[in-house]
Design a protein around this motif. Sequence first.
Motif, PDB file in Angstrom:
ATOM      1  N   LEU A 143       0.857  -1.187   0.000  1.00 25.64           N
ATOM      2  CA  LEU A 143       0.000   0.000   0.000  1.00 25.64           C
ATOM      3  C   LEU A 143       0.890   1.232   0.000  1.00 25.64           C
ATOM      4  CD1 LEU A 143      -2.816   1.416   0.384  1.00 25.64           C
ATOM      5  CD2 LEU A 143      -2.337   1.340   2.844  1.00 25.64           C
ATOM      6  N   ARG A 144       0.632   2.145  -0.942  1.00 19.34           N
ATOM      7  CA  ARG A 144       1.364   3.408  -0.998  1.00 19.34           C
ATOM      8  C   ARG A 144       0.377   4.559  -0.872  1.00 19.34           C
ATOM      9  NH1 ARG A 144       3.938   3.813  -6.335  1.00 19.34           N
ATOM     10  NH2 ARG A 144       2.454   2.224  -7.012  1.00 19.34           N
ATOM     11  N   THR A 145       0.695   5.506  -0.018  1.00 15.51           N
ATOM     12  CA  THR A 145      -0.160   6.681   0.166  1.00 15.51           C
ATOM     13  C   THR A 145       0.678   7.947   0.056  1.00 15.51           C
ATOM     14  OG1 THR A 145       0.105   6.913   2.573  1.00 15.51           O
ATOM     15  CG2 THR A 145      -1.542   5.331   1.802  1.00 15.51           C
ATOM     16  N   LYS A 146       0.026   9.022  -0.368  1.00 15.37           N
ATOM     17  CA  LYS A 146       0.726  10.299  -0.468  1.00 15.37           C
ATOM     18  C   LYS A 146      -0.255  11.446  -0.331  1.00 15.37           C
ATOM     19  CE  LYS A 146       3.851  12.990  -3.434  1.00 15.37           C
ATOM     20  NZ  LYS A 146       4.612  13.015  -4.720  1.00 15.37           N
ATOM     21  N   SER A 147       0.161  12.504   0.356  1.00 14.46           N
ATOM     22  CA  SER A 147      -0.572  13.765   0.385  1.00 14.46           C
ATOM     23  C   SER A 147       0.412  14.879   0.072  1.00 14.46           C
ATOM     24  CB  SER A 147      -1.227  14.001   1.752  1.00 14.46           C
ATOM     25  OG  SER A 147      -0.250  14.155   2.764  1.00 14.46           O
ATOM     26  N   ASP A 148      -0.002  15.775  -0.803  1.00 18.10           N
ATOM     27  CA  ASP A 148       0.874  16.860  -1.259  1.00 18.10           C
ATOM     28  C   ASP A 148       0.097  18.169  -1.170  1.00 18.10           C
ATOM     29  OD1 ASP A 148       2.878  18.362  -2.316  1.00 18.10           O
ATOM     30  OD2 ASP A 148       2.931  17.371  -4.263  1.00 18.10           O
ATOM     31  N   ILE A 149       0.506  19.040  -0.244  1.00 17.01           N
ATOM     32  CA  ILE A 149      -0.214  20.278   0.020  1.00 17.01           C
ATOM     33  C   ILE A 149       0.680  21.481  -0.243  1.00 17.01           C
ATOM     34  CG2 ILE A 149      -1.267  21.684   1.843  1.00 17.01           C
ATOM     35  CD1 ILE A 149      -2.227  19.128   3.137  1.00 17.01           C
TER      36      ILE A 149
END
Length: 249
Positions: A71-77
């Motif tokens: 599982l790969r997750t990412k958040s970019d703000i």
Amino acid sequence: MKRIASWLVSSVLVTSMTMSSAGADDHQNAAQSMKQTMKPYEANYVITRGDSEYGEGYRYLEASPDSEWQLRTKSDISWFILSDTREARSVFIVDEENNRLEPREFIYTRTGTGSDKSFHGEFKADEKKVRNLDTDRMLEVNWDGALFDEANVTEQLRVDLAGGVETFEYRVVNEKGEEDEYRFEVQAKESLSLPYGEVEAIKVARIRDNNRRQTFFWFAPELNYVMVKMQQFKEGDEQATMSLKSLSM
């Protein structure tokens, strides 16, 4: 910015699930829900606050060789001169006998405005130990029963929700390399209007000892219980909302 973004990687959790009964039928239903729910998918999200859009995120679940899952997750703000990027990767196996996901490796990184952070953990199931690979030291964790990492616990929540569970308790190793516990409960069924479209979803609330911070999750049964929305409040004010934009399964 740190407060707004930190919850996004929590994708949130020891299974000490409270179920109405622990009979053979329950076990069979749980096993069936796991087989149905644990299928690869790619979900992309838009991150907003109020009427403003200021980021995006994704969750990729895929089967890996040697019966492992990843599982790969990412958040970019990005907000004016501030930025925050958080990524996590979880490698785990599916324990069908106990209807749970068992972690093997967890990697977390945070970069952007302020201090960068990271954690790399190795889960030794046979020894019931977790090693911090950055420091080469064993963590002080109580691995009695089920243990999850900060990323794959949301997948366990999906599986349990599909199996009809309504209250949840999970023991996890979080992005700081510390043992923690998360509690959740089903609140309602709601119709949502998302960038993805109209969906029917189950609303799940994070249960905390105080109400200063509130976190809510929505999972769509019609979309194999994929998380379609997450929302964070602090002292009644919206901090951030992550809404499903596209999904492939």
